[in-house]
Design a protein around this motif. Structure first.
Motif, PDB file in Angstrom:
ATOM      1  N   THR A   1      -3.324  -9.795  16.744  1.00  0.00           N
ATOM      2  CA  THR A   1      -3.601 -11.156  16.241  1.00  0.00           C
ATOM      3  C   THR A   1      -2.335 -11.784  15.671  1.00  0.00           C
ATOM      4  OG1 THR A   1      -4.264 -10.224  14.100  1.00  0.00           O
ATOM      5  CG2 THR A   1      -6.014 -10.676  15.719  1.00  0.00           C
TER       6      THR A   1
ATOM      7  N   SER B   1     -17.149 -17.532   0.091  1.00  0.00           N
ATOM      8  CA  SER B   1     -17.417 -16.157   0.501  1.00  0.00           C
ATOM      9  C   SER B   1     -16.129 -15.407   0.838  1.00  0.00           C
ATOM     10  CB  SER B   1     -18.352 -16.155   1.703  1.00  0.00           C
ATOM     11  OG  SER B   1     -19.477 -16.942   1.412  1.00  0.00           O
TER      12      SER B   1
ATOM     13  N   ARG C   1       0.923 -13.836  -3.256  1.00  0.00           N
ATOM     14  CA  ARG C   1      -0.502 -14.081  -2.985  1.00  0.00           C
ATOM     15  C   ARG C   1      -1.311 -13.969  -4.269  1.00  0.00           C
ATOM     16  NH1 ARG C   1      -3.772 -12.753   1.995  1.00  0.00           N
ATOM     17  NH2 ARG C   1      -5.793 -11.872   1.439  1.00  0.00           N
TER      18      ARG C   1
ATOM     19  N   GLU D   1      -5.584 -15.131  13.576  1.00  0.00           N
ATOM     20  CA  GLU D   1      -6.067 -13.921  12.929  1.00  0.00           C
ATOM     21  C   GLU D   1      -7.448 -13.498  13.438  1.00  0.00           C
ATOM     22  OE1 GLU D   1      -5.142 -16.670  11.497  1.00  0.00           O
ATOM     23  OE2 GLU D   1      -3.708 -16.317   9.865  1.00  0.00           O
ATOM     24  N   SER D   2      -7.860 -12.332  12.957  1.00  0.00           N
ATOM     25  CA  SER D   2      -9.152 -11.792  13.362  1.00  0.00           C
ATOM     26  C   SER D   2     -10.303 -12.649  12.848  1.00  0.00           C
ATOM     27  CB  SER D   2      -9.303 -10.362  12.823  1.00  0.00           C
ATOM     28  OG  SER D   2      -9.315 -10.361  11.407  1.00  0.00           O
TER      29      SER D   2
ATOM     30  N   ARG E   1     -14.620 -16.440   8.702  1.00  0.00           N
ATOM     31  CA  ARG E   1     -13.387 -17.031   9.261  1.00  0.00           C
ATOM     32  C   ARG E   1     -13.446 -16.879  10.775  1.00  0.00           C
ATOM     33  NH1 ARG E   1      -7.525 -14.385   8.100  1.00  0.00           N
ATOM     34  NH2 ARG E   1      -8.415 -12.780   9.454  1.00  0.00           N
TER      35      ARG E   1
ATOM     36  N   ASN F   1      -7.594 -12.684  -4.017  1.00  0.00           N
ATOM     37  CA  ASN F   1      -7.840 -12.773  -2.575  1.00  0.00           C
ATOM     38  C   ASN F   1      -7.794 -11.367  -1.965  1.00  0.00           C
ATOM     39  OD1 ASN F   1      -8.227 -13.775  -0.042  1.00  0.00           O
ATOM     40  ND2 ASN F   1      -6.312 -14.928   0.060  1.00  0.00           N
TER      41      ASN F   1
ATOM     42  N   GLY G   1      -9.834 -16.356   0.626  1.00  0.00           N
ATOM     43  CA  GLY G   1      -8.650 -16.906   1.290  1.00  0.00           C
ATOM     44  C   GLY G   1      -8.888 -18.266   1.910  1.00  0.00           C
TER      45      GLY G   1
ATOM     46  N   THR H   1     -17.434  -5.629  -1.867  1.00  0.00           N
ATOM     47  CA  THR H   1     -17.378  -5.452  -0.407  1.00  0.00           C
ATOM     48  C   THR H   1     -15.935  -5.165   0.019  1.00  0.00           C
ATOM     49  OG1 THR H   1     -17.030  -7.825  -0.165  1.00  0.00           O
ATOM     50  CG2 THR H   1     -19.296  -7.020   0.044  1.00  0.00           C
TER      51      THR H   1
ATOM     52  N   HIS I   1      -7.219  -1.663   7.571  1.00  0.00           N
ATOM     53  CA  HIS I   1      -7.078  -1.371   8.996  1.00  0.00           C
ATOM     54  C   HIS I   1      -7.190   0.130   9.254  1.00  0.00           C
ATOM     55  CE1 HIS I   1      -5.353  -5.310   8.358  1.00  0.00           C
ATOM     56  NE2 HIS I   1      -5.398  -5.546   9.648  1.00  0.00           N
TER      57      HIS I   1
ATOM     58  N   SER J   1      -1.960 -11.054   6.485  1.00  0.00           N
ATOM     59  CA  SER J   1      -0.966 -11.593   7.409  1.00  0.00           C
ATOM     60  C   SER J   1       0.406 -11.579   6.724  1.00  0.00           C
ATOM     61  CB  SER J   1      -1.360 -13.011   7.820  1.00  0.00           C
ATOM     62  OG  SER J   1      -1.644 -13.807   6.688  1.00  0.00           O
TER      63      SER J   1
ATOM     64  N   ARG K   1     -11.061  -3.419   9.762  1.00  0.00           N
ATOM     65  CA  ARG K   1     -10.674  -3.839  11.115  1.00  0.00           C
ATOM     66  C   ARG K   1     -10.008  -2.688  11.855  1.00  0.00           C
ATOM     67  NH1 ARG K   1      -7.417  -6.816  14.833  1.00  0.00           N
ATOM     68  NH2 ARG K   1      -5.399  -7.342  13.896  1.00  0.00           N
TER      69      ARG K   1
HETATM   70  O1  TXA Z   1      -5.929 -10.669  12.063  1.00  0.00           O
HETATM   71  C1  TXA Z   1      -5.995 -10.426  10.855  1.00  0.00           C
HETATM   72  O2  TXA Z   1      -7.094 -10.364  10.248  1.00  0.00           O
HETATM   73  C2  TXA Z   1      -4.678 -10.173  10.108  1.00  0.00           C
HETATM   74  C3  TXA Z   1      -4.063  -8.908  10.681  1.00  0.00           C
HETATM   75  C4  TXA Z   1      -2.845  -8.460   9.921  1.00  0.00           C
HETATM   76  O3  TXA Z   1      -5.033  -7.898  10.727  1.00  0.00           O
HETATM   77  N1  TXA Z   1      -4.921 -10.083   8.696  1.00  0.00           N
HETATM   78  C5  TXA Z   1      -5.247 -11.162   7.949  1.00  0.00           C
HETATM   79  O4  TXA Z   1      -5.395 -10.918   6.587  1.00  0.00           O
HETATM   80  O5  TXA Z   1      -5.383 -12.277   8.413  1.00  0.00           O
HETATM   81  P1  TXA Z   1      -5.384 -12.072   5.486  1.00  0.00           P
HETATM   82  O6  TXA Z   1      -5.395 -11.336   4.192  1.00  0.00           O
HETATM   83  O7  TXA Z   1      -4.289 -13.003   5.727  1.00  0.00           O
HETATM   84  O8  TXA Z   1      -6.755 -12.785   5.663  1.00  0.00           O
HETATM   85  C6  TXA Z   1      -7.956 -12.092   5.332  1.00  0.00           C
HETATM   86  C7  TXA Z   1      -9.085 -13.044   5.075  1.00  0.00           C
HETATM   87  C8  TXA Z   1      -8.890 -13.837   3.796  1.00  0.00           C
HETATM   88  O9  TXA Z   1      -9.415 -15.139   3.994  1.00  0.00           O
HETATM   89  C9  TXA Z   1      -9.731 -13.043   2.787  1.00  0.00           C
HETATM   90  O10 TXA Z   1     -10.188 -13.854   1.730  1.00  0.00           O
HETATM   91  C10 TXA Z   1     -10.866 -12.544   3.652  1.00  0.00           C
HETATM   92  O11 TXA Z   1     -10.278 -12.275   4.917  1.00  0.00           O
HETATM   93  N2  TXA Z   1     -11.446 -11.293   3.122  1.00  0.00           N
HETATM   94  C11 TXA Z   1     -10.860 -10.080   3.021  1.00  0.00           C
HETATM   95  N3  TXA Z   1     -11.686  -9.186   2.432  1.00  0.00           N
HETATM   96  C12 TXA Z   1     -12.844  -9.850   2.172  1.00  0.00           C
HETATM   97  C13 TXA Z   1     -14.088  -9.507   1.559  1.00  0.00           C
HETATM   98  N4  TXA Z   1     -14.333  -8.291   1.099  1.00  0.00           N
HETATM   99  N5  TXA Z   1     -15.029 -10.470   1.452  1.00  0.00           N
HETATM  100  C14 TXA Z   1     -14.812 -11.714   1.924  1.00  0.00           C
HETATM  101  N6  TXA Z   1     -13.652 -12.108   2.508  1.00  0.00           N
HETATM  102  C15 TXA Z   1     -12.685 -11.196   2.627  1.00  0.00           C
END
Ligand code: TXA
Ligand code: MG
Length: 340
Positions: free
Chosen positions: A33, A226, A56, A178-179, A193, A60, A229, A115, A65, A141, A119
């Motif tokens: 991604t 929810s 950051r 992203e994912s 997302r 958040n 981020g 929670t 992984h 990211s 991934r």
């Molecule tokens: O593709 C991706 O998901 C990339 C690659 C590196 O794997 N990672 C990524 O992580 O985009 P980040 O931290 O930039 O975005 C993660 C999103 C954020 O909006 C965060 O708030 C949400 O996922 N998130 C993570 N853990 C969560 C949880 N337990 N509950 C709700 N939202 C969560």
């Protein structure tokens, strides 16, 4: 700190990255991604360094992984049947599943939520590095908080040089956004997302999926969202962005009518010659959503190398991975969206 650039084809490079992660250091890793900023997900001190490098907010949470499905069991309190079906369909791949966490997850990863997002990426280098580390890897990211996500090792270096131990160069990311983040922690499946796996693909496995408000609308700081981020201004170049949605032909005409001396344009390939004298970045044909996803962050980032004072961007519709591309553009625009 001198940030090492590691090449996975070099002997010992993957093992070196794994050893750095195992010893509590932060390493940039390629995924299918975007690039991730990885640290040992079971080590709160290691994870805290990610937040420092990115700037950051600590509220958040991070995605954890894994390299193989069985690594999920110690990290969550249960693996519901729906999670297993999603994993069978789309893992390894660009999808994050939110589940109730186990007590192995440090508070730095979950940001105080009950929670955790898990991934299993498909990028062979990501999986090899996770295996070499021998632990699950927390990774957001690999961009400075607020800037567009990074899809090449050079972009990671731009944001992170001097701040992390190393970057593993796995080439350009195939998907480019992203994912998909899908929560199975509540009563009903909920899309938090949009990303590499489309809403249509999720619904083919799960049936109806609720879409979180933050996917399409601006959410104020006072509202509990929810996915924390999703509330931040994000993906944003320095110049203000206007996202132009609706019929691409009308959108191109609208943009042409708005351009002043210092404007830049992000557009579909077939409209590239409509804005003479302006800096134009194309993101693929209007009917090629995969190309748009692949190009979008690169295009947003590229304008920071120029002196444009305003950016107009053609926005795809919400079908397929278009929902994710449109979401990133609208967020880059601070939800300054024109419907034509
Ligand atoms: O593709 C991706 O998901 C990339 C690659 C590196 O794997 N990672 C990524 O992580 O985009 P980040 O931290 O930039 O975005 C993660 C999103 C954020 O909006 C965060 O708030 C949400 O996922 N998130 C993570 N853990 C969560 C949880 N337990 N509950 C709700 N939202 C969560
Ligand atoms: Mg991010």
């Amino acid at each position: 700190m001198n940030t090492l650039l590691l090449h996975p084809e070099d002997a010992g490079a993957i093992e070196q990255a794994g050893a750095m992660l195992a010893s509590g250091q932060v390493v940039g890793i390629p995924t299918e991604t975007v690039y991730g900023l990885g640290a040992n997900a079971l080590d709160g001190n290691a994870v805290r360094q990610i937040f420092a490098a990115k700037g950051r907010p600590m509220d958040n949470p991070l995605i954890v992984h894994i390299a193989d499905f069985d690594q999920i069991y110690p990290l969550v309190s249960e693996v519901p049947e729906a999670a297993r079906r999603l994993a069978d369909a789309y893992w390894p791949g660009p999808m994050t599943i939110i589940l109730p966490k186990s007590d192995r997850i440090p508070v730095e990863v979950s940001a105080g939520l009950d929670t955790v997002g898990i991934r299993l990426p498909s990028h062979p280098v990501a999986r090899a590095v996770i295996r070499a580390a021998g632990v699950p890897i927390a990774a957001p990211s690999a961009n400075t908080s607020g800037r567009p996500s990074t899809t090449t090792a050079a972009h990671v270096m731009e944001d992170m040089s001097g701040k992390i131990a190393a970057v593993v160069d796995g080439g350009a990311c195939a998907v480019g956004v992203e994912s998909t983040v899908i929560s199975l922690a509540g009563d009903k499946p909920r899309l938090l997302r949009p990303g590499g796996i489309s809403l249509e693909q999720l619904e083919a496995v799960l049936g109806p999926v609720e879409v979180d408000r933050a996917v399409r609308e601006q959410i104020g700081d006072d509202v509990r969202v929810s996915a924390p981020g999703m509330k931040y201004r994000h993906y944003a170049p320095h110049a203000p962005v206007t996202a132009v949605c609706g019929d691409p032909e009308k959108g191109a005409a609208y943009i042409a009518s708005q351009l002043t001396g210092q404007s830049g344009v992000i557009c579909f390939d077939e409209f590239a010659d409509r804005f003479p004298g302006h800096i134009v970045r194309t993101i693929g044909r209007s009917d090629d959503q995969a190309a748009q996803a692949h190009a979008i962050f690169d295009a947003l980032r590229a304008f920071d190398e120029t002196d444009v004072t305003a950016i107009f961007a053609q926005c795809p519709d919400d079908s397929g991975i278009g929902l994710a591309v449109a979401n990133r553009l609208k967020k880059a625009a601070g939800f300054h969206v024109i419907e034509v």
